[in-house]
Write an enzyme that holds these catalytic residues in place. Structure first.
Site, mmCIF file in Angstrom:
data_model
loop_
_atom_site.group_PDB
_atom_site.id
_atom_site.type_symbol
_atom_site.label_atom_id
_atom_site.label_comp_id
_atom_site.label_asym_id
_atom_site.label_seq_id
_atom_site.Cartn_x
_atom_site.Cartn_y
_atom_site.Cartn_z
ATOM 1 N N LYS A 294 9.885 -6.206 -18.837
ATOM 2 C CA LYS A 294 9.202 -7.116 -17.911
ATOM 3 C C LYS A 294 7.733 -7.266 -18.314
ATOM 4 O O LYS A 294 7.220 -8.368 -18.411
ATOM 5 C CB LYS A 294 9.332 -6.559 -16.483
ATOM 6 C CG LYS A 294 8.612 -7.398 -15.460
ATOM 7 C CD LYS A 294 8.849 -6.899 -14.048
ATOM 8 C CE LYS A 294 7.921 -7.668 -13.101
ATOM 9 N NZ LYS A 294 8.095 -7.298 -11.707
ATOM 10 N N GLU B 80 7.356 3.231 -24.522
ATOM 11 C CA GLU B 80 8.614 3.575 -25.198
ATOM 12 C C GLU B 80 9.232 2.345 -25.866
ATOM 13 O O GLU B 80 9.658 2.380 -27.022
ATOM 14 C CB GLU B 80 9.628 4.132 -24.181
ATOM 15 C CG GLU B 80 9.244 5.447 -23.543
ATOM 16 C CD GLU B 80 8.440 5.276 -22.258
ATOM 17 O OE1 GLU B 80 7.744 4.244 -22.098
ATOM 18 O OE2 GLU B 80 8.498 6.198 -21.426
ATOM 19 N N GLY C 277 11.476 -4.606 -11.620
ATOM 20 C CA GLY C 277 12.126 -4.032 -12.808
ATOM 21 C C GLY C 277 13.517 -3.500 -12.522
ATOM 22 O O GLY C 277 14.477 -3.785 -13.235
ATOM 23 N N ARG C 278 13.658 -2.732 -11.431
ATOM 24 C CA ARG C 278 14.962 -2.110 -11.164
ATOM 25 C C ARG C 278 15.967 -3.080 -10.541
ATOM 26 O O ARG C 278 17.105 -2.724 -10.271
ATOM 27 C CB ARG C 278 14.792 -0.851 -10.312
ATOM 28 C CG ARG C 278 13.952 -1.037 -9.066
ATOM 29 C CD ARG C 278 13.522 0.300 -8.484
ATOM 30 N NE ARG C 278 12.553 0.127 -7.407
ATOM 31 C CZ ARG C 278 11.254 0.036 -7.574
ATOM 32 N NH1 ARG C 278 10.737 0.072 -8.791
ATOM 33 N NH2 ARG C 278 10.424 -0.097 -6.535
ATOM 34 N N GLU D 111 13.228 5.374 -7.202
ATOM 35 C CA GLU D 111 11.980 4.671 -7.529
ATOM 36 C C GLU D 111 11.592 3.743 -6.371
ATOM 37 O O GLU D 111 10.421 3.466 -6.163
ATOM 38 C CB GLU D 111 12.131 3.872 -8.841
ATOM 39 C CG GLU D 111 10.796 3.457 -9.433
ATOM 40 C CD GLU D 111 10.889 2.926 -10.859
ATOM 41 O OE1 GLU D 111 10.654 3.696 -11.813
ATOM 42 O OE2 GLU D 111 11.194 1.735 -11.024
ATOM 43 N N HIS E 189 35.109 19.497 -11.828
ATOM 44 C CA HIS E 189 35.127 20.723 -12.627
ATOM 45 C C HIS E 189 33.719 21.160 -12.996
ATOM 46 O O HIS E 189 33.533 21.949 -13.915
ATOM 47 C CB HIS E 189 35.993 20.504 -13.868
ATOM 48 C CG HIS E 189 37.406 20.186 -13.495
ATOM 49 N ND1 HIS E 189 38.355 21.165 -13.288
ATOM 50 C CD2 HIS E 189 38.010 19.007 -13.216
ATOM 51 C CE1 HIS E 189 39.496 20.590 -12.925
ATOM 52 N NE2 HIS E 189 39.313 19.284 -12.871
ATOM 53 N N LYS F 11 1.852 8.153 -17.062
ATOM 54 C CA LYS F 11 1.640 7.234 -18.184
ATOM 55 C C LYS F 11 0.204 7.356 -18.706
ATOM 56 O O LYS F 11 -0.031 7.406 -19.913
ATOM 57 C CB LYS F 11 1.862 5.783 -17.719
ATOM 58 C CG LYS F 11 3.298 5.401 -17.460
ATOM 59 C CD LYS F 11 3.390 3.903 -17.156
ATOM 60 C CE LYS F 11 4.756 3.539 -16.609
ATOM 61 N NZ LYS F 11 4.855 2.167 -16.122
HETATM 62 O O1 F6P Z 1 9.115 3.388 -14.779
HETATM 63 C C1 F6P Z 1 8.333 2.355 -14.319
HETATM 64 C C2 F6P Z 1 8.855 1.013 -14.722
HETATM 65 O O2 F6P Z 1 7.844 0.104 -14.429
HETATM 66 C C3 F6P Z 1 10.165 0.621 -14.040
HETATM 67 O O3 F6P Z 1 9.989 0.159 -12.759
HETATM 68 C C4 F6P Z 1 10.671 -0.395 -14.993
HETATM 69 O O4 F6P Z 1 12.029 -0.695 -14.780
HETATM 70 C C5 F6P Z 1 10.400 0.291 -16.315
HETATM 71 O O5 F6P Z 1 9.146 0.927 -16.125
HETATM 72 C C6 F6P Z 1 10.357 -0.601 -17.518
HETATM 73 O O6 F6P Z 1 9.364 -1.568 -17.405
HETATM 74 P P1 F6P Z 1 9.328 -2.819 -18.355
HETATM 75 O O7 F6P Z 1 10.542 -3.634 -18.120
HETATM 76 O O8 F6P Z 1 8.069 -3.544 -17.975
HETATM 77 O O9 F6P Z 1 9.279 -2.338 -19.777
#
Ligand code: F6P
Length: 530
Positions: free
Chosen positions: A204, A210, A265-266, A351, A382, A494
């Site tokens: 987003k 990452e 995002g979620r 979240e 199990h 972060k």
């Molecule tokens: O972990 C925080 C967050 O902002 C989530 O809400 C989101 O889904 C994820 O990082 C990834 O964010 P992006 O889609 O901006 O890379």
């Protein structure tokens, strides 16, 4: 404070009155209980009879929900009010699955045509990739997609991709890379062929550490073979709201599938973030997924609270968390292809509602989201079910079962269903007659659980199931007076990781707290000696 409201106090008093009841006895008192606590919605059934509740409990819970203005606030979300007040944003994942002729306005503008243009773009692109009109730089068809994203840009599409694995077989396989651990991208690239691999960079913000690190690694790996930046255009696409950042990464404008900041995002799998589903299984499957979610939206928006599935699950969650004081919650799908369901739900729930500051900025004096965990049955049986049956913590559970399946291997699917029903029954009923002299063999039962039964798991039902939990979580945000749509709690880690990255790269480690300094010195020493 919520806890001062008469409706909350009535629930507290009612809990004291009924807390010693055993669910087993509630069934004895009312033989119709199984039918009384049931909601059905086209191919989906929720049985919530195995809970420590009576009709009065539900009435009091509904009264509390109404006192929170749930019905008005639900309308605020659907109509585009800026309910995410800490970020001044509307919350409109529901608009992504709305029909073409709807009108939903953000800042005075109807966003539905924009959404359907985006869907048409996804449809056309999926057709071209699947049909071979778009190929890799050497003219070969794409057979492999690597989706690079994390959090909502990974968990939703990954879970749905796995869940639908049998719905519409295709020649395109998708691999999801999320972790910054170099093992994740390295292993994905080891199995990939640069000529037939399409990279989807799903983010987003297009700033997530990452995802950007993995995207750069993928780009470098690809260019090692393709040797020409011009070929990137055929192999890299982006799903994002941050068009400028995508362009500076080097992705062509035509290869961007944008969405807007009013998609959290979620909650983003319904946006272009779900492109991998459309590429793997075809756009019609993706459309059916959206339609299923829309069906749940309509149910949630129009069904009376008393017959409303998401509202019922949310109110039961409030009962468990705030009156029974249960701190965890298990989600147990008896369906192997829902292997990643609990992981997806963890982000969605924890979240969203893992908050301790209310909408007025005060610290809450009551508990909010429980800790969510889960595993498909029968594997969990199990592993951790011992604690669910006889442990000192009571863990409410949602069992999810799928009645019909296309795999026919002996009577294994029947075994799966038998295990599902047996576990739910054992948790509720326990062993009514204890074994004399062997207390360790006793099961008290009285462990609350819900049963969600799906006729089958296709794209439409999956959409409906996921939207059920989305709305449950929205309702709980209202019941707890918190903002379910921000996630400020992830920020500090972060920022610190960037600072510590500098400390790891330089031998000076005098900043930070004493523990962190010691750990940094230890790491530096070990790295120097290797
Ligand atoms: O972990 C925080 C967050 O902002 C989530 O809400 C989101 O889904 C994820 O990082 C990834 O964010 P992006 O889609 O901006 O890379």
């Amino acid at each position: 404070m919520l806890t001062d409201r008469p409706e909350w106090k009535a629930l507290s008093a009612h809990y004291t009155d009924i807390k010693d009841l055993h669910i087993r006895d509630l069934f004895t008192q009312n033989p119709q209980r199984g039918e009384a606590f049931l909601i059905e919605l086209n191919g989906m059934l929720l049985d919530y009879s195995k809970n420590p509740i009576t009709t009065q409990t539900m009435e009091k819970l509904h009264a509390y929900a109404r006192s929170c203005g749930l019905e008005e606030k639900r309308e605020d979300m659907f109509s585009g009010a800026k309910i995410n007040h800490t970020e001044n944003r509307a919350v409109l994942h529901t608009a992504l699955r709305a029909p073409k002729d709807s009108t939903i306005k953000v800042d005075g503008e109807n966003i539905v045509p924009y959404i359907h243009d985006g869907l048409a773009h996804m449809q056309e692109f999926s057709k071209k990739i699947r049909g071979g009109a778009l190929t890799g730089y050497t003219g070969k068809h794409f057979t492999h997609i690597i989706n690079i994203g994390i959090g909502g840009s990974d968990l939703g599409p990954k879970m749905a991709y796995e869940a639908l694995a049998n719905s519409n077989k295709s020649n395109i396989s998708v691999r999801f890379v999320s972790n910054v651990d170099p093992a994740d991208i390295s292993e994905a690239l080891q199995c990939a062929d640069p000529e037939t691999t399409l990279f989807i960079i799903a983010s987003k913000t297009f700033t997530t550490q990452e995802t950007m690190a993995n995207a750069h690694a993928a780009r470098a790996w690809f260019l090692k073979s393709a040797s020409n930046d011009a070929h990137l255009e055929k192999h890299f696409i982006a799903l994002s709201t941050n068009i400028d950042a995508v362009k500076s990464f080097g992705i062509a404008e035509d290869n961007i599938f944008p969405f807007k900041e009013w998609v959290g995002g979620r909650f983003s799998v319904w946006s272009s973030i779900g492109l991998s589903i459309s590429l793997a299984y075809g756009f019609d499957t993706f459309r059916a997924f959206l339609d299923g979610a829309h069906e749940m939206d309509e149910h949630f928006r129009t069904a009376p609270l008393e017959k409303n599935m998401p509202v019922t699950l949310a109110l039961l969650g409030l009962w468990y968390r705030n009156f029974c004081d249960y701190g965890t919650y298990a989600v147990l799908p008896y369906y192997q292809r829902l292997n990643s369901f609990a992981r997806w739900l963890q982000q969605l729930d924890m979240e969203s509602n893992g908050k301790s500051i209310d909408n007025e900025g005060h610290k809450t004096t009551y508990n909010t989201a429980p800790i969510i965990f889960g595993e498909p049955g029968t594997n969990g049986q199990h592993a951790f079910y011992q604690l669910l049956h006889q442990g000192t913590s009571i863990v409410p559970c949602d069992f999810i079962g799928v009645i019909k399946d296309e795999y026919e291997i002996g009577d294994q699917h029947t075994m799966l269903l038998a295990n599902l029903l047996a576990q739910s029954k054992a948790m509720m009923e326990g062993k009514p007659i204890p074994e004399a002299g062997k207390p360790y063999k006793n099961f008290e039962g009285n462990r609350p659980n819900n049963m969600i039964l799906l006729d089958k798991l296709d794209a439409r039902t999956l959409g409906k199931l996921m939207a059920l939990y989305e709305h449950k979580i929205f309702v709980q945000g209202i019941l707890w007076n918190i903002n379910s749509f921000d996630q400020w709690g992830v920020e500090l880690g972060k920022i610190l990781s960037k600072e510590i990255m500098n400390d790891l790269q330089s031998p000076q480690t005098e900043s930070n707290d004493a523990s962190c300094r010691t750990l940094l010195r230890h790491i530096h020493k070990k790295l120097a000696s290797s």
